[in-house]
Design an enzyme around this catalytic site. Structure first.
Site, PDB file in Angstrom:
ATOM      1  N   GLU A   1       0.836  -1.220   0.000  1.00  0.00           N
ATOM      2  CA  GLU A   1       0.000   0.000   0.000  1.00  0.00           C
ATOM      3  C   GLU A   1       0.863   1.258   0.000  1.00  0.00           C
ATOM      4  O   GLU A   1       0.503   2.287   0.564  1.00  0.00           O
ATOM      5  CB  GLU A   1      -0.977  -0.020   1.174  1.00  0.00           C
ATOM      6  CG  GLU A   1      -1.930  -1.216   1.125  1.00  0.00           C
ATOM      7  CD  GLU A   1      -2.826  -1.344   2.347  1.00  0.00           C
ATOM      8  OE1 GLU A   1      -2.856  -0.419   3.181  1.00  0.00           O
ATOM      9  OE2 GLU A   1      -3.499  -2.396   2.469  1.00  0.00           O
TER      10      GLU A   1
ATOM     11  N   GLU B   1      -4.951  -8.500   0.046  1.00  0.00           N
ATOM     12  CA  GLU B   1      -5.635  -8.185   1.308  1.00  0.00           C
ATOM     13  C   GLU B   1      -7.053  -7.760   0.967  1.00  0.00           C
ATOM     14  O   GLU B   1      -7.259  -6.783   0.254  1.00  0.00           O
ATOM     15  CB  GLU B   1      -4.904  -7.074   2.066  1.00  0.00           C
ATOM     16  CG  GLU B   1      -5.463  -6.811   3.458  1.00  0.00           C
ATOM     17  CD  GLU B   1      -4.599  -5.826   4.248  1.00  0.00           C
ATOM     18  OE1 GLU B   1      -3.351  -5.984   4.230  1.00  0.00           O
ATOM     19  OE2 GLU B   1      -5.157  -4.904   4.863  1.00  0.00           O
TER      20      GLU B   1
END
Length: 341
Positions: free
Chosen positions: A148, A259
């Site tokens: 991320e 995720e």
């Protein structure tokens, strides 16, 4: 009819879909095999289902005991810095992971506690040598490094700095490919819906030579990320499509939802459901269908796995239950029934 049979029938109605073209299936099978995912693991519509367990309250063995087949991937968060190279809980989980009869892929999610510019080759070598230990024990490894990283404003210590990310990524990739050549580098930004879902990914892509797999963090959070609402059909394919087309299909890279989950919202510290009106089973069944359904495999034939974030957390001024296993029994029964697709 018992609740369990109702749930099984409901899951079958969602997941029993037409047989795919053999060429699409063979693409997925080959890529899944190349990335270390066992055919004896939890595979739904050709996609491996994995979990990011909350290791403070559960283990790989406990989650596998609640599944009809072993998880395909186990994710773990590993903090590291120049001041602390103990790798967090890695060694506490090690025996549980290598002791599984069907070895899951180990997805090491690396958190740079003191940021990108603190990371050096000594830290990288500690990670790589630990991953080599897993490889030697028969466990495939994906290193989900500085995940991320494209989130801006940064919500982690390693975000929103392309130059710093490239430097740290290359240090990690060089070390991993030297010490643990059977392990793989997983590039995993967060979903970005700007510019008609094309996002800001390009400025963080490290290059084809060092990226083995591409992935995304992508959740269903409901309206305003606060309400209990079912995701729209096709939401995943529509939103992640540009990323998949550019970084997986065009480059021939395997694709992972590295995720994911569907949030069920409570008012903080209570078991009182927040606004929205949908129940937890409806929300999580709909998102499982988005993630693992026939249409996803057909549109994303390079997709080899989805890794479910199996936590309950207090965040965004709410208590949010992300769990599919070891939480709501009805949701767990739905997941168990997926094997009948």
């Amino acid at each position: 009819m018992s609740l369990f049979l109702v749930l099984v029938a409901f899951a079958l109605s969602v997941f029993s879909l037409p047989v795919l073209d053999d060429s699409v299936d063979s693409i997925t099978m080959q890529k899944r095999w190349e990335q270390g995912i066992s055919d004896n693991a939890m595979i739904i519509n050709w996609i491996g289902l994995g979990f990011l367990p909350d290791f403070d309250v559960s283990s790989v063995s406990e989650i596998n005991q609640a599944l009809p087949l072993p998880m395909a991937v186990v994710g773990d968060y590993i903090p590291i810095s120049s001041d602390d190279t103990s790798l967090g809980g890695f060694w506490y989980h090690y025996n549980d992971i290598v002791g599984q009869a069907v070895k899951p892929v180990y997805m090491a999610t690396i958190e740079l506690s003191d940021g990108l510019w603190d990371f050096d080759s000594d830290q990288a070598d500690v990670i790589s040598q630990a991953m080599a230990d897993l490889n030697n024990a028969g466990v495939p490894v994906w290193v989900r490094f500085a995940y991320e990283m494209n989130g801006c404003p940064a919500w982690n210590a390693w975000g929103c700095d392309p130059n710093g990310f490239f430097q740290a990524w290359n240090i990690m990739a060089n070390s991993l490919h030297y010490w643990a050549p059977n392990s793989k580098m997983l590039w995993s930004p967060n979903i970005d819906t700007d510019n008609n879902n094309w996002g800001n990914y390009d400025q963080y892509y490290p290059g084809d030579d060092t990226v083995d797999l591409v992935g995304l963090s992508f959740y269903s959070f409901g309206i305003d990320q606060q309400e209990n609402t079912v995701p729209n059909s096709g939401f995943l394919i529509q939103t992640a499509g540009p990323f998949y087309d550019t970084y997986s299909a065009a480059k021939g890279k395997p694709f992972v939802l590295s995720e994911t989950s569907a949030a069920y919202h409570y008012y903080t510290g209570t078991q009182v459901a927040a606004a929205g009106g949908s129940n937890e089973l409806q929300i999580k069944t709909a998102w499982m269908n988005e993630v693992l359904g026939w249409n996803t495999h057909y549109n994303f034939p390079n997709m080899v796995a989805a890794v479910w974030f199996n936590y309950q957390k207090n965040e965004r001024d709410q208590t949010i239950d992300y769990r599919a296993i070891l939480g709501n029994p009805s949701v767990q029964s739905m997941v168990y029934a997926l094997k009948n697709w």
